[in-house]
Scaffold this active site. Structure first.
Site, PDB file in Angstrom:
ATOM      1  CE  LYS A 117      -2.984   2.900   2.741  1.00 40.37           C
ATOM      2  NZ  LYS A 117      -3.873   3.101   3.892  1.00 40.37           N
ATOM      3  CG  ASN A 156      -6.851   1.270  11.121  1.00 39.13           C
ATOM      4  OD1 ASN A 156      -7.400   0.960  12.179  1.00 39.13           O
ATOM      5  ND2 ASN A 156      -5.564   1.183  11.005  1.00 39.13           N
TER       6      ASN A 156
END
Lengths: 71, 265
Positions: B106, B215
């Site tokens: 990522k 998240n």
């Protein structure tokens, strides 16, 4: 080589005491088969298989990293 | 996940995902809550960061914890969070590959430490370098169709435009841009950053996103495990609605009940 010979480990200056990268890591409790650890020497990844055979010289800069919680 | 309509797996770089929810591992009240949230979310891909090891003591490896608790069902997606230049991000990615034995990354290259907003020039440079080095690059990027197209042209395996600032929970601030990116992108679009609650995740999927990465919306919820399950359901519901195709909107009323046979006429 002078007594002041030093290296940088994770941004911290320290006296150069270990002969090889593997020896330096072992001194910190990181075995050669430690999972999830990676090392960069002077800005380039040093693959695990080369830890033993890579000598440290004054002025070297080491980064020792591992994965932690992240987003 | 196989729903009642049929198989609807997501493929990125030749890897199939049953779940379209990717989940971060940071900021949970404790490790057990994190593990329970990962399990409840149904995710098959969890993000993590790469940081200098503490030289004071060697702690238990997060990778061992995850693999031990989740039985290897969850793949690992290391990030380059905090990197300000392509050079830093490339080295971090290479260290992540060495540490985790995965070419997936990522890619985050930020241009402002307060806003955590992507630095497009550095991001493009790092994407090109990492693709050439054999990485599966998933760049976190602006909600900008041109940047997304450039990233795809450089070989990014997916593009991950932000819905809002990282950690803000502000939802999708420019849904039209996200919808446009989804309609035009040759690679999967993963909505990354900004999701605050389940309806945001459902909306991302309704706009055409292939997956959602979040998240804080889970880790900082009052009950993270319950929110993880809500996100799982929201992503599935939004995906279902997108594939079903919503009704057209109308400015005025249209009766659902037949107009023939009304009494009193």
């Amino acid at each position: 080589m002078t007594a002041a010979a030093s290296i940088r480990v994770n941004g911290r200056e320290e006296p150069l005491a270990a002969g090889s990268v593997a020896e330096l890591l072992a001194g910190r409790g990181i075995a050669e088969d430690a999972r999830g650890v990676a090392v960069a020497l002077n800005g380039a990844v040093l693959p695990r298989r080369r830890w033993t055979g890579t000598a440290l010289t004054p002025g070297d800069s080491l980064e020792i990293v591992r994965p932690i919680q992240g987003g | 996940m196989t729903d009642t309509i049929g198989n609807d797996t997501l493929a990125i770089a030749g890897r199939d995902f049953g779940s379209r929810l990717f989940l971060g591992t940071a900021g949970y009240p404790n490790q057990q809550v994190m593990l329970d949230a990962l399990a409840a979310s149904g995710t098959e891909l969890a993000t993590m960061a790469i940081r200098r090891i503490s030289l004071d003591g060697y702690a238990e490896s997060l990778v061992d914890v995850l693999n031990g608790a989740l039985g290897g069902r969850v793949g690992l997606l290391p990030n380059t969070a905090g990197c300000l230049t392509a050079k830093e991000a490339v080295l971090t990615a290479q260290l992540a590959r060495e540490a985790l034995d995965t070419p997936w990354i990522k890619l985050e290259v930020i241009g402002d430490r307060e806003l955590l907003y992507p630095d497009v020039e550095e991001l493009l440079r790092a994407t090109e370098e990492l693709v050439n080095d054999g990485f599966v690059v998933l760049p976190y990027c602006n909600d900008d169709p041109v940047t997304c197209r450039k990233l795809a042209d450089l070989g990014a395996a997916a593009v991950m435009p932000l819905g809002a600032f990282i950690g803000s929970g502000l939802g999708i601030r420019n849904p039209h841009a996200i919808e446009t990116i989804c309609a035009r992108s040759p690679v999967p679009v993963v909505l990354d950053a900004g999701i605050g609650t389940a309806s945001d995740a459902a909306r991302a999927m309704e706009l055409g996103c292939s997956a959602v990465l979040l998240n804080t919306a889970v880790s900082k919820a009052r009950d993270p495990v319950r929110m993880a399950a809500a996100m799982r359901d929201a992503v599935a519901a939004g995906r279902g609605a997108f594939t079903a195709g919503r009704m057209p909107m109308r400015a005025f009323a249209e009766p659902s009940s037949p107009q023939l046979g009304l009494i009193g006429g």
